[in-house]
Every structure is written in structure tokens, then in C-alpha cells.
Design an enzyme around this catalytic site. Structure first.
Site, PDB file in Angstrom:
ATOM      1  N   PHE A   1      14.270 -25.850 -54.149  1.00  0.00           N
ATOM      2  CA  PHE A   1      13.881 -27.191 -54.363  1.00  0.00           C
ATOM      3  C   PHE A   1      12.577 -26.143 -53.111  1.00  0.00           C
ATOM      4  O   PHE A   1      12.735 -27.240 -52.091  1.00  0.00           O
ATOM      5  CB  PHE A   1      15.324 -27.499 -52.847  1.00  0.00           C
ATOM      6  CG  PHE A   1      16.215 -27.984 -53.875  1.00  0.00           C
ATOM      7  CD1 PHE A   1      16.004 -29.244 -54.038  1.00  0.00           C
ATOM      8  CD2 PHE A   1      17.446 -27.728 -53.325  1.00  0.00           C
ATOM      9  CE1 PHE A   1      17.006 -29.831 -55.662  1.00  0.00           C
ATOM     10  CE2 PHE A   1      18.586 -27.683 -54.286  1.00  0.00           C
ATOM     11  CZ  PHE A   1      18.115 -29.293 -55.155  1.00  0.00           C
ATOM     12  N   LEU A   2      12.382 -25.363 -53.001  1.00  0.00           N
ATOM     13  CA  LEU A   2      11.309 -24.201 -52.597  1.00  0.00           C
ATOM     14  C   LEU A   2      10.040 -25.226 -52.821  1.00  0.00           C
ATOM     15  O   LEU A   2       9.699 -25.340 -53.934  1.00  0.00           O
ATOM     16  CB  LEU A   2      10.968 -23.069 -52.723  1.00  0.00           C
ATOM     17  CG  LEU A   2      10.947 -22.699 -53.715  1.00  0.00           C
ATOM     18  CD1 LEU A   2       9.302 -22.370 -53.896  1.00  0.00           C
ATOM     19  CD2 LEU A   2      11.362 -20.770 -54.174  1.00  0.00           C
ATOM     20  N   ARG A   3       9.371 -25.353 -51.915  1.00  0.00           N
ATOM     21  CA  ARG A   3       7.623 -25.827 -51.933  1.00  0.00           C
ATOM     22  C   ARG A   3       6.395 -24.417 -52.346  1.00  0.00           C
ATOM     23  O   ARG A   3       6.456 -24.184 -50.819  1.00  0.00           O
ATOM     24  CB  ARG A   3       7.429 -26.936 -50.660  1.00  0.00           C
ATOM     25  CG  ARG A   3       7.946 -28.725 -51.039  1.00  0.00           C
ATOM     26  CD  ARG A   3       7.688 -28.609 -49.433  1.00  0.00           C
ATOM     27  NE  ARG A   3       8.412 -27.849 -48.550  1.00  0.00           N
ATOM     28  CZ  ARG A   3       8.921 -28.530 -47.435  1.00  0.00           C
ATOM     29  NH1 ARG A   3       8.084 -29.729 -47.339  1.00  0.00           N
ATOM     30  NH2 ARG A   3       9.035 -27.349 -46.541  1.00  0.00           N
TER      31      ARG A   3
ATOM     32  N   LYS B   1      18.150 -31.911 -59.019  1.00  0.00           N
ATOM     33  CA  LYS B   1      16.599 -31.537 -59.185  1.00  0.00           C
ATOM     34  C   LYS B   1      15.688 -32.747 -59.588  1.00  0.00           C
ATOM     35  O   LYS B   1      15.085 -32.642 -58.347  1.00  0.00           O
ATOM     36  CB  LYS B   1      17.304 -30.596 -59.809  1.00  0.00           C
ATOM     37  CG  LYS B   1      15.720 -29.090 -60.402  1.00  0.00           C
ATOM     38  CD  LYS B   1      14.236 -28.581 -58.346  1.00  0.00           C
ATOM     39  CE  LYS B   1      13.509 -29.111 -59.100  1.00  0.00           C
ATOM     40  NZ  LYS B   1      13.010 -27.991 -57.473  1.00  0.00           N
TER      41      LYS B   1
ATOM     42  N   ASN C   1      13.257 -33.901 -56.974  1.00  0.00           N
ATOM     43  CA  ASN C   1      11.809 -34.454 -57.076  1.00  0.00           C
ATOM     44  C   ASN C   1      10.944 -35.550 -57.650  1.00  0.00           C
ATOM     45  O   ASN C   1       9.923 -36.544 -57.039  1.00  0.00           O
ATOM     46  CB  ASN C   1      11.716 -33.547 -58.195  1.00  0.00           C
ATOM     47  CG  ASN C   1      10.886 -32.657 -57.596  1.00  0.00           C
ATOM     48  OD1 ASN C   1      11.059 -32.178 -56.853  1.00  0.00           O
ATOM     49  ND2 ASN C   1      10.786 -30.843 -57.965  1.00  0.00           N
TER      50      ASN C   1
ATOM     51  N   GLY D   1       0.019 -34.037 -57.278  1.00  0.00           N
ATOM     52  CA  GLY D   1      -0.313 -33.285 -58.393  1.00  0.00           C
ATOM     53  C   GLY D   1       1.224 -32.008 -58.278  1.00  0.00           C
ATOM     54  O   GLY D   1       1.724 -31.869 -57.793  1.00  0.00           O
TER      55      GLY D   1
ATOM     56  N   CYS E   1       5.375 -28.833 -60.809  1.00  0.00           N
ATOM     57  CA  CYS E   1       6.669 -29.991 -60.717  1.00  0.00           C
ATOM     58  C   CYS E   1       6.711 -31.402 -61.094  1.00  0.00           C
ATOM     59  O   CYS E   1       7.551 -32.363 -61.331  1.00  0.00           O
ATOM     60  CB  CYS E   1       7.293 -29.773 -59.265  1.00  0.00           C
ATOM     61  SG  CYS E   1       6.994 -27.753 -59.083  1.00  0.00           S
TER      62      CYS E   1
ATOM     63  N   LYS F   1       5.473 -33.515 -63.762  1.00  0.00           N
ATOM     64  CA  LYS F   1       6.580 -32.823 -65.294  1.00  0.00           C
ATOM     65  C   LYS F   1       7.997 -33.391 -65.014  1.00  0.00           C
ATOM     66  O   LYS F   1       8.611 -33.970 -65.921  1.00  0.00           O
ATOM     67  CB  LYS F   1       6.477 -31.580 -64.962  1.00  0.00           C
ATOM     68  CG  LYS F   1       7.770 -30.352 -66.052  1.00  0.00           C
ATOM     69  CD  LYS F   1       7.186 -28.868 -65.394  1.00  0.00           C
ATOM     70  CE  LYS F   1       8.096 -28.590 -64.496  1.00  0.00           C
ATOM     71  NZ  LYS F   1       9.134 -28.012 -64.294  1.00  0.00           N
TER      72      LYS F   1
ATOM     73  N   ARG G   1      -2.596 -26.471 -61.357  1.00  0.00           N
ATOM     74  CA  ARG G   1      -1.562 -26.872 -61.722  1.00  0.00           C
ATOM     75  C   ARG G   1      -1.999 -28.380 -61.699  1.00  0.00           C
ATOM     76  O   ARG G   1      -0.997 -29.215 -60.410  1.00  0.00           O
ATOM     77  CB  ARG G   1      -0.471 -26.727 -62.696  1.00  0.00           C
ATOM     78  CG  ARG G   1      -0.895 -25.358 -63.034  1.00  0.00           C
ATOM     79  CD  ARG G   1       0.501 -24.546 -63.260  1.00  0.00           C
ATOM     80  NE  ARG G   1       1.079 -23.818 -61.637  1.00  0.00           N
ATOM     81  CZ  ARG G   1       2.153 -23.626 -61.812  1.00  0.00           C
ATOM     82  NH1 ARG G   1       3.413 -23.408 -63.363  1.00  0.00           N
ATOM     83  NH2 ARG G   1       2.727 -23.323 -61.570  1.00  0.00           N
TER      84      ARG G   1
HETATM   85  C1  UGA Z   1       7.613 -29.405 -54.742  1.00  0.00           C
HETATM   86  C2  UGA Z   1       8.983 -30.256 -53.771  1.00  0.00           C
HETATM   87  O1  UGA Z   1       8.720 -30.493 -52.750  1.00  0.00           O
HETATM   88  C3  UGA Z   1       9.718 -29.097 -54.118  1.00  0.00           C
HETATM   89  O2  UGA Z   1      11.380 -29.247 -53.442  1.00  0.00           O
HETATM   90  C4  UGA Z   1      10.254 -28.072 -55.705  1.00  0.00           C
HETATM   91  O3  UGA Z   1      11.427 -27.556 -55.335  1.00  0.00           O
HETATM   92  C5  UGA Z   1       9.251 -28.067 -55.803  1.00  0.00           C
HETATM   93  O4  UGA Z   1       8.466 -29.506 -56.121  1.00  0.00           O
HETATM   94  C6  UGA Z   1       9.215 -28.219 -57.328  1.00  0.00           C
HETATM   95  O5  UGA Z   1      10.335 -28.631 -57.495  1.00  0.00           O
HETATM   96  O6  UGA Z   1      10.240 -26.167 -57.748  1.00  0.00           O
HETATM   97  P1  UGA Z   1       5.408 -28.605 -54.326  1.00  0.00           P
HETATM   98  O7  UGA Z   1       5.143 -29.094 -56.050  1.00  0.00           O
HETATM   99  O8  UGA Z   1       5.003 -26.847 -54.073  1.00  0.00           O
HETATM  100  O9  UGA Z   1       7.102 -28.969 -54.361  1.00  0.00           O
HETATM  101  O10 UGA Z   1       5.246 -29.001 -53.081  1.00  0.00           O
HETATM  102  P2  UGA Z   1       5.036 -30.501 -52.174  1.00  0.00           P
HETATM  103  O11 UGA Z   1       4.400 -29.924 -51.357  1.00  0.00           O
HETATM  104  O12 UGA Z   1       6.221 -31.177 -52.623  1.00  0.00           O
HETATM  105  O13 UGA Z   1       3.715 -31.711 -52.987  1.00  0.00           O
HETATM  106  C7  UGA Z   1       3.954 -32.179 -54.268  1.00  0.00           C
HETATM  107  C8  UGA Z   1       2.544 -33.082 -54.477  1.00  0.00           C
HETATM  108  O14 UGA Z   1       2.696 -34.241 -53.549  1.00  0.00           O
HETATM  109  C9  UGA Z   1       0.281 -32.758 -53.574  1.00  0.00           C
HETATM  110  O15 UGA Z   1       0.436 -32.475 -54.426  1.00  0.00           O
HETATM  111  C10 UGA Z   1       0.919 -33.230 -52.225  1.00  0.00           C
HETATM  112  O16 UGA Z   1      -0.317 -33.060 -51.983  1.00  0.00           O
HETATM  113  C11 UGA Z   1       1.697 -34.439 -52.845  1.00  0.00           C
HETATM  114  N1  UGA Z   1       1.992 -34.711 -51.805  1.00  0.00           N
HETATM  115  C12 UGA Z   1       2.668 -34.677 -50.809  1.00  0.00           C
HETATM  116  C13 UGA Z   1       1.325 -36.139 -51.182  1.00  0.00           C
HETATM  117  O17 UGA Z   1       0.075 -36.998 -51.596  1.00  0.00           O
HETATM  118  N2  UGA Z   1       1.866 -37.267 -49.649  1.00  0.00           N
HETATM  119  C14 UGA Z   1       2.999 -36.804 -49.269  1.00  0.00           C
HETATM  120  O18 UGA Z   1       3.359 -37.231 -48.007  1.00  0.00           O
HETATM  121  C15 UGA Z   1       3.438 -35.429 -49.805  1.00  0.00           C
END
Ligand code: UGA
Length: 429
Positions: A152-154, A204, A208, A257, A260, A263, A327
Site C-alpha cells: 500500500f506504499l505511495r 488491494k 486503490n 494519474g 496504479c 490501471k 506514467r
Molecule cells: C497509490 C496508493 O495511494 C497506494 O496506497 C498504493 O500502494 C499505490 O497507489 C500502488 O498501488 O502501488 P501512488 O499512485 O504512489 O499510490 O500515489 P497517490 O499519492 O495515491 O496519488 C495518486 C494520484 O492521485 C496522483 O496523481 C495524485 O496527484 C492524485 N491525487 C491524490 C489527487 O488528485 N487528489 C488527492 O486528494 C490525492
């Protein structure tokens, strides 16, 4: 414990480094010679704050070893984690070819008793295939259990997310595997949820997709707020104060975007379809996300009239701050659409510029953020990097041709910028 990770992307490398830091002996297997040679010297193939230091520290402590070979890593290991990519196919399903190749290699190299666990996000039902391959390929006299331990890491906060997650999910029906995996995760101190394999996989995808749903909800409220002249940030703050809703992942912007959310939402819709369920709620999440990106272009047209021949300075290319990952970054679509309309783009990103050059070869790249705005008719802010938070707007106004700004992440104070003479447009206010 002795552990092997196959794959050194965000998930594999970060988790391997963290478990090594907890005192385990960890092997990381890759398949590109250059990358493995670099990793042996502590050179990480992507930008993640603190990771290169953690990798170097554990290489020096001889707890982290990088290799191209399955032996002796796999035969010596108590646990083998699969952490290779599962990119989407054209139909939205996860491409499992690399996972299945890796499983075969692991199977052939097993020795004694081993737990093989997947961290890669694979659709429910994959476990049966994997278990069959392991049983078919393992040498006689060896024993293997298979588990799902989703990650669940970001990106950008990967180390702290791995060291202190909200929960650890262990999906396996084997008591022996449950015990070994529980012991491995004990130093983390997070609640551990024991489930069967299918449940872990669905947790999972469902997590997401739920987070993506929250973001699309925020973007829908932002759109409505613009129509009724409400302040979306206050609306979302107001609903987020309800503990049942929570205030996280409710920031409107240019759409989600990364590798994760897009997809995994697509994959969950596809899993549902395969099981005769039309998950139309999630299809709507995708539609709203697409609209959030289109909306930035619509706002640019509204500010500029016609964007043809106009110079647009873009700040931020990565899909979010603190990563060089582009990506499925909203910036890629938004820039391409603006270019198709005839706009001239100059972009700046503190880390993602080199990666972006491959996907967007026909735009200009500036050496610093202010240079991206020279003679610009419009500034569009797309990534919330810290260095963009305190800009010198007097300087920017002098450099720009016309002081138009689309603040795609609501970083700035609209009334302050309007007082300075900017035509300010945010998201939802
Ligand atoms: C996400 C999940 O948060 C993780 O828990 C998960 O492990 C990971 O996918 C994965 O499946 O590997 P990540 O994609 O690294 O993590 O980044 P996020 O911080 O979740 O952001 C995803 C997207 O949502 C970004 O484009 C971000 O700008 C956008 N976002 C996030 C928003 O537009 N608004 C928000 O309030 C939060």
C-alpha cells in the site's frame, strides 16, 4: 530471515531495503545487467526521497545483495516475494506474462520449505495458476506455500509508508505461511489482517479504486462548485471533517494519474465484467477523471480565446510531487491536447523532465521555473512540488506576455493573485 525479492521497482526495491534495514538478509533479483550493476553501487533507477541512502546503508551492512541469478538467492531464502510489474493490456486486464515467467524460475530453484508471496497486483484467480506452476516446477522433496501480501506504499513517501503502514494484509490459508509472514512483519507494529488469497487481492484493488473514487468525487464537487459559485475547498473541508468520511484524498485537481490508480480502476472494472457484474460506479470515476483533465484545456481556451500560436508555460510534469514518474501523468494528456490545438508549450519540472522528454519530445523544456514563463500567455500549474508553492509573482508577471494562470492544484491564494493583476482560475473556486 533470508528473503528474496524478484523485481526492483518502487515496491520491490523499497520493501527489500526496509526489510534489510530491520536486520533480514535480502537478495534482489533483476534481469537488466546495467541496472543490477548500478544498484550494487547504490544507484537507484528512479527518484524516491531517502531510498538511495537506505539502499547504500544496507549494501554496506551486507544485508542487501543485488543479482541477476535465481541461485543461490531463491534456494537459500525462507521467503520469496514477487514484485514485478503487471502493466495493463489493451483490454484493461493486468498483463501477467512477467509474473508467470518469474514464478517458473522461482519454482525450479526452490529448496526445502519456502513461502512465495506476491506483492505485484494480480487479479483474483491468478493464485490458482501460480500455485499450479510452483507445484509443477518445484524439485522433488521441496515444499512451497503461496500467499498474497499486497503493498500500500505511495511513491514519494514510500519508505515511511512501508515502515509504518495502516495495516498489513496477509492472504494465505496455510498456517505455516501465515506464521512466517506475521513474524517478518512484526517489527513494523501495524495491525495484521489474515485473509484468504482472493480476499487479499480484492482488498488491494478495492482500496486503490476507493481512493480514486474519493478523488473523482472531489473533482465532481469542484465542477459543481464552479457552477454555483461555492468554494469547493471549503465544501470538501467541511465534508472531510466528518470522521466517517475523512479529509484525505479529497483534493480536486487535474485528475489522478500514476502507474496504479488508472490501471487498478480499469482492472477492477474488468474483473467485475468477467464475473458478470457491471461496476458502472467505477466507470463513472474514470469519466470524471477524464473530464478533470479536459477541464484544464477548456479553461485554457476560455482564458485565451483560441490557444493556437499562444505560448503556455507548464509547471510540473510528474503525476504528483516528490517523484520523477510520469506514467499516466495528467500533464501528458493535457499538454498533448493543447499541442493538438496549436499551442506552443514550454515546461519545467524539478525531477521528471528527462522522463517526459521521451513521451513529449516536441515541446520546449526550461532550465528553471521562471524561464518556462518568459513571454507566456498562460501559466498552468499541474504538479504540487514544494518549490512551486512560494513563487515570485511580481517577477512572473514581468516575464509573462499576459498574466493568466490556471492553478491546477489550488496552491495559490486567488484574491492575492487577482490583486497583483493575474487572471486566476483554480479548480472548484
Ligand atoms: C497509490 C496508493 O495511494 C497506494 O496506497 C498504493 O500502494 C499505490 O497507489 C500502488 O498501488 O502501488 P501512488 O499512485 O504512489 O499510490 O500515489 P497517490 O499519492 O495515491 O496519488 C495518486 C494520484 O492521485 C496522483 O496523481 C495524485 O496527484 C492524485 N491525487 C491524490 C489527487 O488528485 N487528489 C488527492 O486528494 C490525492
Amino acid at each position: 530471515m533470508k528473503i528474496t525479492f524478484v523485481g526492483h521497482g518502487y515496491v520491490g526495491l523499497v520493501t527489500a531495503a526496509v526489510f534489510a534495514d530491520f536486520g533480514n538478509e535480502v537478495f534482489v533479483i533483476g534481469h537488466t545487467k546495467k541496472k543490477i550493476e548500478d544498484l550494487k553501487r547504490g544507484i537507484v533507477p528512479f527518484y524516491e526521497p531517502g531510498l538511495s541512502e537506505l539502499v547504500k546503508k544496507n549494501i554496506d551492512a551486507k544485508r542487501l545483495t543485488f543479482t541477476l541469478d535465481y541461485a543461490p538467492a531463491v534456494p537459500e531464502s525462507d521467503l520469496v516475494f514477487i514484485a514485478v510489474g503487471t502493466p495493463p493490456t489493451k483490454t484493461g486486464d493486468a498483463d501477467l506474462s512477467t509474473v508467470l515467467d518469474v514464478v517458473e524460475q522461482i519454482g525450479k530453484n526452490l529448496e526445502g520449505y519456502t513461502v512465495v508471496a506476491t506483492k505485484s497486483t494480480v487479479p483474483t484467480g491468478t493464485n490458482k495458476k501460480v500455485q499450479r506452476i510452483l507445484e509443477e516446477t518445484k524439485p522433488q522433496g521441496t515444499e512451497v506455500d503461496y500467499a498474497s501480501v499486497p503493498e500500500f506504499l505511495r511513491e514519494g513517501t514510500a519508505i515511511s509508508d512501508t515502515m509504518s503502514p495502516d495495516r498489513v494484509v496477509i492472504g494465505t490459508e496455510s498456517k505455516r505461511a501465515q506464521e512466517l509472514l506475521t513474524k517478518l512483519h512484526e517489527p513494523i507494529g501495524a495491525p495484521i489482517l489474515l485473509t484468504n488469497f482472493e480476499t487479499a487481492e480484492l482488498i488491494k484493488y478495492a482500496s486503490n479504486s476507493f481512493l480514486a473514487l474519493k478523488i473523482s468525487y472531489a473533482n465532481a464537487i469542484a465542477k459543481l462548485s464552479e457552477a454555483v459559485e461555492a468554494d469547493a475547498l471549503k465544501v470538501l473541508e467541511g465534508i472531510g471533517m466528518d470522521k466517517r468520511i475523512g479529509n484525505m484524498f479529497l483534493s480536486p485537481g487535474p485528475g489522478y494519474g500514476g502507474s496504479c490508480f488508472p490501471k487498478d480502476v480499469r482492472a477492477l472494472i474488468s474483473i467485475a465484467k468477467d464475473n458478470d457484474y457491471a461496476f458502472s460506479l467505477l466507470s463513472e470515476v474514470e469519466t470524471i477523471n477524464h473530464q478533470a483533465k479536459r477541464d484544464i484545456v477548456r479553461k485554457a481556451r476560455k482564458l485565451l480565446g483560441d490557444v493556437r500560436g499562444k505560448k503556455i508555460g507548464i509547471l510540473g510534469l510528474s503525476y504528483k510531487a516528490n517523484t520523477d514518474d510520469i506514467r499516466d501523468a495528467p500533464a501528458i494528456d493535457i499538454i498533448s491536447w493543447l499541442q493538438n490545438d496549436g499551442a506552443k508549450i514550454t515546461a519545467f519540472d524539478p525531477k521528471a523532465q528527462d522522463n517526459a522528454k521521451e513521451l513529449l519530445p516536441n515541446i520546449s523544456y526550461a532550465d528553471d521555473m521562471y524561464a518556462a514563463l518568459d513571454n507566456a500567455d498562460l501559466l498552468i500549474l499541474l504538479t504540487e512540488w514544494n518549490e512551486f508553492k512560494e513563487l515570485n509573482f511580481n517577477e512572473i508577471k514581468k516575464r509573462m506576455n499576459t498574466p493568466n494562470i490556471i492553478d491546477g492544484r489550488n496552491l495559490y491564494n486567488p484574491s492575492e493573485l487577482r490583486e497583483l493583476g493575474f487572471n486566476y482560475v483554480g479548480v472548484g473556486r
